[in-house]
Design an enzyme around this catalytic site. Sequence first.
Site, PDB file in Angstrom:
ATOM      1  N   CYS A  57     -10.907 -13.626   7.536  1.00 44.20           N
ATOM      2  CA  CYS A  57     -10.762 -13.008   8.818  1.00 44.20           C
ATOM      3  C   CYS A  57      -9.738 -13.771   9.609  1.00 44.20           C
ATOM      4  CB  CYS A  57     -11.997 -13.120   9.601  1.00 44.20           C
ATOM      5  SG  CYS A  57     -13.780 -12.639   9.087  1.00 44.20           S
TER       6      CYS A  57
ATOM      7  N   CYS B 243      -5.860 -12.073  10.175  1.00 44.77           N
ATOM      8  CA  CYS B 243      -5.739 -10.971  11.142  1.00 44.77           C
ATOM      9  C   CYS B 243      -6.186 -11.137  12.608  1.00 44.77           C
ATOM     10  CB  CYS B 243      -6.365  -9.718  10.683  1.00 44.77           C
ATOM     11  SG  CYS B 243      -5.587  -9.051   9.251  1.00 44.77           S
ATOM     12  N   HIS B 244      -7.228 -12.127  13.069  1.00 45.06           N
ATOM     13  CA  HIS B 244      -7.888 -12.269  14.190  1.00 45.06           C
ATOM     14  C   HIS B 244      -7.401 -13.694  14.642  1.00 45.06           C
ATOM     15  CE1 HIS B 244     -10.266  -8.594  13.858  1.00 45.06           C
ATOM     16  NE2 HIS B 244     -10.615  -9.140  12.717  1.00 45.06           N
TER      17      HIS B 244
ATOM     18  N   MET C 165      -9.247  -2.790   9.038  1.00 52.38           N
ATOM     19  CA  MET C 165     -10.331  -3.596   9.134  1.00 52.38           C
ATOM     20  C   MET C 165     -11.146  -3.147   7.473  1.00 52.38           C
ATOM     21  SD  MET C 165     -12.237  -5.958  10.160  1.00 52.38           S
ATOM     22  CE  MET C 165     -14.107  -6.393   9.979  1.00 52.38           C
TER      23      MET C 165
ATOM     24  N   HIS D  71       5.330  -9.868  11.720  1.00 53.72           N
ATOM     25  CA  HIS D  71       4.432  -9.930  10.619  1.00 53.72           C
ATOM     26  C   HIS D  71       5.130  -9.964   9.505  1.00 53.72           C
ATOM     27  CE1 HIS D  71       0.873 -10.267   8.534  1.00 53.72           C
ATOM     28  NE2 HIS D  71       0.838  -9.485   7.606  1.00 53.72           N
TER      29      HIS D  71
ATOM     30  N   HIS E 237       3.060  -2.056   7.579  1.00 49.73           N
ATOM     31  CA  HIS E 237       2.964  -3.562   6.777  1.00 49.73           C
ATOM     32  C   HIS E 237       3.740  -3.236   5.401  1.00 49.73           C
ATOM     33  CE1 HIS E 237       0.838  -6.591   4.369  1.00 49.73           C
ATOM     34  NE2 HIS E 237       0.343  -7.132   5.618  1.00 49.73           N
TER      35      HIS E 237
END
Length: 547
Positions: free
Chosen positions: A51, A54-55, A92, A331, A373
Amino acid sequence: MKKSYKNTLAALAALAALPLAIANTYAAGAAAPAITEAEIKQANQIYFERCAGCHGVLRKGATGKALTPDLTLPKGTSFLKKVISAGTPGGMPNFGTSGELTADQVDLMARYIQQTPVAPPEMGLMDIEATWKLIVPVKDRPTKKMNNYNISNVFSTTLRDSGEVALIDGDTKEIITILKTGYAVHISRYSASGRYLYVTGRDAKLSLIDLWMPTPAVVAEVKTGVEARSVETSKFKGWEDKYAISGTYWPPQYVIHEGDTLKPLKVVATSGIASETNEFVKEARVAAIVASHYKPEFMVNVKETGKVLIVNYSDLNNLKTVTIDTPRFLHDGGFESTKRYFMDAANASNKIAVIDIKEGKLTAVVEVGKVPHPGRGANFIDPKFGPVWATSHLGDDTIAVIGTDPVKHKQHAWKVVRTIKGLGSGSLFIKSHPKSTNLWVDAPLNKDAKTSQSIGVLDINNLEKGVTVLPIAEWANLGEGAKRVVQPEYNKAGDEVWFAVWNAADKKSALVVVDDKTRKLKKVINDPRLITPTGHFNVNNTMHDIY
């Protein structure tokens, strides 16, 4: 080793060891659900592995949404369990329905993200140097290549959950060796000479592999923090193999190392003011890094602040840095075909920032699809619009094709000239090759199993025809499991495309090699040592930024 360094190293051993506040009460009166210390340790590890990328370590969001208690407590455990289990259209993953997390683990994570996060420890230069291990000194290494491998066609394949990389002979398709590295190696980068391979794990362990040895081996390693994603090497003429640079998610900083030993030389923090909000951001993580072929410079993406740092490494004592403001959150990205312009994905803004690395300035900002992405993206010659660069998206099923020639095709430069339907949302990588007429796109995070287990391919000379779907996981014949197909990667010759079929750690995984011209199955590399293969990087193409 000083006691303070030992304490720091102990704290960095694993995120699972970090404390977490258990009781939270907010103005709305909602209290965090019960959770035990043992559950906290388990959840810390799951969060780090699945996780945090991304978070964020502090759960303030970037590519993924913020998961701080003020937001998660009002949602409640039942709602959060549904999201964690089923995933979302925005990229997600469906951790529950895919079988990656059990029902009990889904419940645990729903309760965990309602707790207050605690920041991991910081690290300075002396702390990082205390972790540095020079396993084989330079003087004890070969002075010439001591094996018969065609190094330029070797692949470095990440074995995510085993904390290893597999070096695979691209000619014979045989595994040369498997080496212990950091957990979930995110990137493999080769030195400008092709001799050295640098890999960094998500646990911020950086490993240096000497490909000249009789059997390639790790010759140095260092721990640069708690979590990391990026490494690159100096490529400008005269500086080949001199420096490596690693970027960390936590602590938010980058480190410049000796290229042939990994000895840390310089640490620079990246916390700072965000480009769009002018707010201070503590967790300003370093995402992609690319090296200039024009100057002795690195381009460092600072995710949360939306800043590209052009770092001149010619004088580390008087470090000169140009800061370019772009949309957020930065990113990944790569060069267009001339390697002058860095095509940089600001995925939370649905934009590509075009950086002129020769002039050191922002050239354009291009609106694309939802959550671009690209990996490094894909360069090819469009029959109508000339040289272009393409990205796929996490959040929708499109491919954005951007004109990249401001000289001969000025009217198309830095504009989306085509929007093509790809394989599906949840795409992580897109790839082509100068010797190919194919454009390959994956969708490993798509909620539909058939889609995530396939690959899409388009004919560059007939893009209007649409995508052809190839059943890569079916060809691998692995039996049960999620079997996500990820990351097209060409061999040196540009006539084969390799795919990872990424299954759970307790299931069979494989690499599938496809003939680029015929689009037919050529080889399945099926070996029990291939545990959760994800990224794979060809020496020649990575060295020369061919994609």
